[in-house]
Design a protein around this motif. Structure first.
Motif, PDB file in Angstrom:
ATOM      1  N   ALA A  12      -2.359  -1.650   0.856  1.00 56.03           N
ATOM      2  CA  ALA A  12      -1.672  -3.020   0.541  1.00 56.03           C
ATOM      3  C   ALA A  12      -0.747  -2.508  -0.264  1.00 56.03           C
ATOM      4  CB  ALA A  12      -2.751  -4.067  -0.030  1.00 56.03           C
ATOM      5  N   GLU A  13      -0.788  -1.755  -1.299  1.00 55.36           N
ATOM      6  CA  GLU A  13       0.547  -1.487  -2.306  1.00 55.36           C
ATOM      7  C   GLU A  13       1.264  -0.750  -1.629  1.00 55.36           C
ATOM      8  OE1 GLU A  13      -2.550  -0.705  -6.254  1.00 55.36           O
ATOM      9  OE2 GLU A  13      -1.752   0.854  -5.159  1.00 55.36           O
ATOM     10  N   ARG A  14       1.179   0.064  -0.643  1.00 59.44           N
ATOM     11  CA  ARG A  14       2.105   0.868   0.112  1.00 59.44           C
ATOM     12  C   ARG A  14       2.798  -0.063   1.182  1.00 59.44           C
ATOM     13  NH1 ARG A  14       0.163   5.108   3.531  1.00 59.44           N
ATOM     14  NH2 ARG A  14      -1.724   3.870   3.377  1.00 59.44           N
ATOM     15  N   THR A  15       2.251  -1.162   1.554  1.00 58.47           N
ATOM     16  CA  THR A  15       2.816  -2.071   2.389  1.00 58.47           C
ATOM     17  C   THR A  15       3.709  -2.954   1.788  1.00 58.47           C
ATOM     18  OG1 THR A  15       0.882  -1.874   4.091  1.00 58.47           O
ATOM     19  CG2 THR A  15       2.389  -3.886   4.230  1.00 58.47           C
ATOM     20  N   ARG A  16       3.311  -3.342   0.446  1.00 54.46           N
ATOM     21  CA  ARG A  16       4.068  -4.343  -0.261  1.00 54.46           C
ATOM     22  C   ARG A  16       5.358  -3.575  -0.663  1.00 54.46           C
ATOM     23  NH1 ARG A  16       2.267  -8.754  -2.956  1.00 54.46           N
ATOM     24  NH2 ARG A  16       0.156  -8.090  -2.772  1.00 54.46           N
ATOM     25  N   ALA A  17       5.138  -2.337  -1.075  1.00 51.01           N
ATOM     26  CA  ALA A  17       6.312  -1.523  -1.644  1.00 51.01           C
ATOM     27  C   ALA A  17       7.372  -1.617  -0.288  1.00 51.01           C
ATOM     28  CB  ALA A  17       6.071  -0.156  -2.087  1.00 51.01           C
ATOM     29  N   VAL A  18       7.000  -1.279   0.814  1.00 49.68           N
ATOM     30  CA  VAL A  18       8.093  -1.063   1.961  1.00 49.68           C
ATOM     31  C   VAL A  18       8.746  -2.361   2.241  1.00 49.68           C
ATOM     32  CG1 VAL A  18       8.349  -0.751   4.204  1.00 49.68           C
ATOM     33  CG2 VAL A  18       6.892   0.771   2.886  1.00 49.68           C
ATOM     34  N   THR A  60      13.479 -10.136  14.316  1.00 45.66           N
ATOM     35  CA  THR A  60      13.566  -9.535  13.131  1.00 45.66           C
ATOM     36  C   THR A  60      12.300  -8.642  12.756  1.00 45.66           C
ATOM     37  OG1 THR A  60      15.308 -11.006  12.047  1.00 45.66           O
ATOM     38  CG2 THR A  60      13.768 -10.027  10.624  1.00 45.66           C
ATOM     39  N   LEU A  61      11.029  -9.456  13.168  1.00 44.65           N
ATOM     40  CA  LEU A  61       9.673  -8.993  12.705  1.00 44.65           C
ATOM     41  C   LEU A  61       9.409  -7.799  13.374  1.00 44.65           C
ATOM     42  CD1 LEU A  61       7.383 -12.003  12.051  1.00 44.65           C
ATOM     43  CD2 LEU A  61       8.178 -10.427  10.452  1.00 44.65           C
ATOM     44  N   GLN A  62       9.763  -7.957  14.644  1.00 48.78           N
ATOM     45  CA  GLN A  62       9.285  -6.755  15.574  1.00 48.78           C
ATOM     46  C   GLN A  62      10.076  -5.694  15.357  1.00 48.78           C
ATOM     47  OE1 GLN A  62       6.347  -7.011  17.322  1.00 48.78           O
ATOM     48  NE2 GLN A  62       6.325  -8.748  16.222  1.00 48.78           N
ATOM     49  N   MET A  63      11.470  -5.799  15.903  1.00 43.18           N
ATOM     50  CA  MET A  63      12.551  -4.732  15.721  1.00 43.18           C
ATOM     51  C   MET A  63      12.727  -4.073  14.125  1.00 43.18           C
ATOM     52  SD  MET A  63      12.638  -4.138  18.814  1.00 43.18           S
ATOM     53  CE  MET A  63      13.952  -2.930  18.991  1.00 43.18           C
ATOM     54  N   GLY A  64      12.727  -4.947  13.448  1.00 40.09           N
ATOM     55  CA  GLY A  64      13.075  -4.709  11.731  1.00 40.09           C
ATOM     56  C   GLY A  64      11.788  -4.390  10.875  1.00 40.09           C
ATOM     57  N   VAL A  65      11.143  -5.416  10.596  1.00 36.45           N
ATOM     58  CA  VAL A  65      10.026  -5.149   9.670  1.00 36.45           C
ATOM     59  C   VAL A  65       8.976  -4.505  10.205  1.00 36.45           C
ATOM     60  CG1 VAL A  65       8.495  -6.505   8.470  1.00 36.45           C
ATOM     61  CG2 VAL A  65      10.450  -7.554   8.583  1.00 36.45           C
ATOM     62  N   GLU A  66       8.692  -4.583  11.266  1.00 36.18           N
ATOM     63  CA  GLU A  66       7.155  -3.948  11.896  1.00 36.18           C
ATOM     64  C   GLU A  66       7.728  -2.510  12.159  1.00 36.18           C
ATOM     65  OE1 GLU A  66       4.824  -3.609  15.840  1.00 36.18           O
ATOM     66  OE2 GLU A  66       4.928  -5.514  14.994  1.00 36.18           O
ATOM     67  N   ARG A  67       8.951  -2.041  12.640  1.00 34.23           N
ATOM     68  CA  ARG A  67       9.272  -0.890  13.054  1.00 34.23           C
ATOM     69  C   ARG A  67       9.484  -0.005  11.488  1.00 34.23           C
ATOM     70  NH1 ARG A  67      14.943  -0.396  15.011  1.00 34.23           N
ATOM     71  NH2 ARG A  67      15.374   0.273  12.753  1.00 34.23           N
ATOM     72  N   HIS A  68      10.117  -0.474  10.762  1.00 34.63           N
ATOM     73  CA  HIS A  68      10.400  -0.165   9.347  1.00 34.63           C
ATOM     74  C   HIS A  68       9.079   0.109   8.783  1.00 34.63           C
ATOM     75  CE1 HIS A  68      13.124   0.696   6.088  1.00 34.63           C
ATOM     76  NE2 HIS A  68      12.113  -0.060   4.985  1.00 34.63           N
ATOM     77  N   LEU A  69       7.823  -0.605   8.819  1.00 37.89           N
ATOM     78  CA  LEU A  69       6.718  -0.549   8.060  1.00 37.89           C
ATOM     79  C   LEU A  69       5.842   0.560   8.903  1.00 37.89           C
ATOM     80  CD1 LEU A  69       5.304  -4.019   7.319  1.00 37.89           C
ATOM     81  CD2 LEU A  69       5.267  -1.929   5.809  1.00 37.89           C
ATOM     82  N   GLU A  71       6.894   2.964  10.565  1.00 37.25           N
ATOM     83  CA  GLU A  71       7.613   4.605  10.089  1.00 37.25           C
ATOM     84  C   GLU A  71       6.830   5.063   8.795  1.00 37.25           C
ATOM     85  OE1 GLU A  71      11.785   4.011  10.068  1.00 37.25           O
ATOM     86  OE2 GLU A  71      11.770   3.960  12.399  1.00 37.25           O
ATOM     87  N   ARG A  72       6.724   4.101   7.596  1.00 37.74           N
ATOM     88  CA  ARG A  72       6.483   4.593   6.639  1.00 37.74           C
ATOM     89  C   ARG A  72       4.989   4.326   6.133  1.00 37.74           C
ATOM     90  NH1 ARG A  72      11.307   3.294   7.167  1.00 37.74           N
ATOM     91  NH2 ARG A  72      13.003   4.067   5.865  1.00 37.74           N
ATOM     92  N   VAL A  73       4.164   3.561   6.909  1.00 37.60           N
ATOM     93  CA  VAL A  73       2.859   3.205   6.645  1.00 37.60           C
ATOM     94  C   VAL A  73       2.327   3.403   8.222  1.00 37.60           C
ATOM     95  CG1 VAL A  73       0.981   1.881   5.803  1.00 37.60           C
ATOM     96  CG2 VAL A  73       3.181   1.675   4.752  1.00 37.60           C
ATOM     97  N   PRO A  74       1.737   4.658   8.513  1.00 44.78           N
ATOM     98  CA  PRO A  74       1.381   4.550  10.197  1.00 44.78           C
ATOM     99  C   PRO A  74       0.066   3.914  10.226  1.00 44.78           C
ATOM    100  CG  PRO A  74       1.746   6.764   8.832  1.00 44.78           C
ATOM    101  CD  PRO A  74       2.051   5.714   7.858  1.00 44.78           C
ATOM    102  N   GLU A  75      -0.671   3.499   9.292  1.00 42.68           N
ATOM    103  CA  GLU A  75      -1.797   2.583   9.646  1.00 42.68           C
ATOM    104  C   GLU A  75      -1.633   1.394  10.239  1.00 42.68           C
ATOM    105  OE1 GLU A  75      -2.799   4.890   5.640  1.00 42.68           O
ATOM    106  OE2 GLU A  75      -1.048   4.259   6.759  1.00 42.68           O
ATOM    107  N   ILE A  76      -0.403   0.997  10.029  1.00 44.16           N
ATOM    108  CA  ILE A  76      -0.197  -0.393  10.616  1.00 44.16           C
ATOM    109  C   ILE A  76       0.000  -0.607  11.810  1.00 44.16           C
ATOM    110  CG2 ILE A  76       1.772  -2.356  10.232  1.00 44.16           C
ATOM    111  CD1 ILE A  76       0.034  -1.722   7.660  1.00 44.16           C
ATOM    112  N   LYS A  77      -0.667  -1.553  12.410  1.00 42.45           N
ATOM    113  CA  LYS A  77      -0.643  -1.625  13.688  1.00 42.45           C
ATOM    114  C   LYS A  77       0.320  -2.925  14.357  1.00 42.45           C
ATOM    115  CE  LYS A  77      -5.371  -0.809  14.093  1.00 42.45           C
ATOM    116  NZ  LYS A  77      -6.931  -1.336  14.060  1.00 42.45           N
TER     117      LYS A  77
END
Length: 83
Positions: A12-18, A60-69, A71-77
């Protein structure tokens, strides 16, 4: 049991930071994004201001936020907008 809580907090902390690092770009377009939580690897966010009614919000969610997340937090589905 004690091991599960630090891992969840760390995720959660890593996700929030991204999300916070990505937020100024969304705000520059008149919108905003708020981290709500994570459930089963899916990040819940709330799009606000201009983003809340924007027809491009899903992109924006799919191509921006999700992709960005992811890349940095691989556990995110995935990422979903909650209201």
């Amino acid at each position: 049991m004690a091991d599960a809580t630090p891992n969840a907090q760390s995720l959660a902390e890593r996700t929030r930071a991204v999300i916070e690092s990505f937020r100024p770009y969304i705000q520059a377009d008149g919108g905003d994004i708020e981290f709500v939580g994570i459930e089963d690897g899916v990040v819940q966010v709330r799009l606000k201001r201009a983003c809340s009614g924007c027809p491009h919000a899903a992109m924006t969610l799919q191509m921006g936020v999700e992709r960005h997340l992811r890349e940095r937090v691989p556990e995110i589905k995935g990422v979903v907008n909650v209201r």
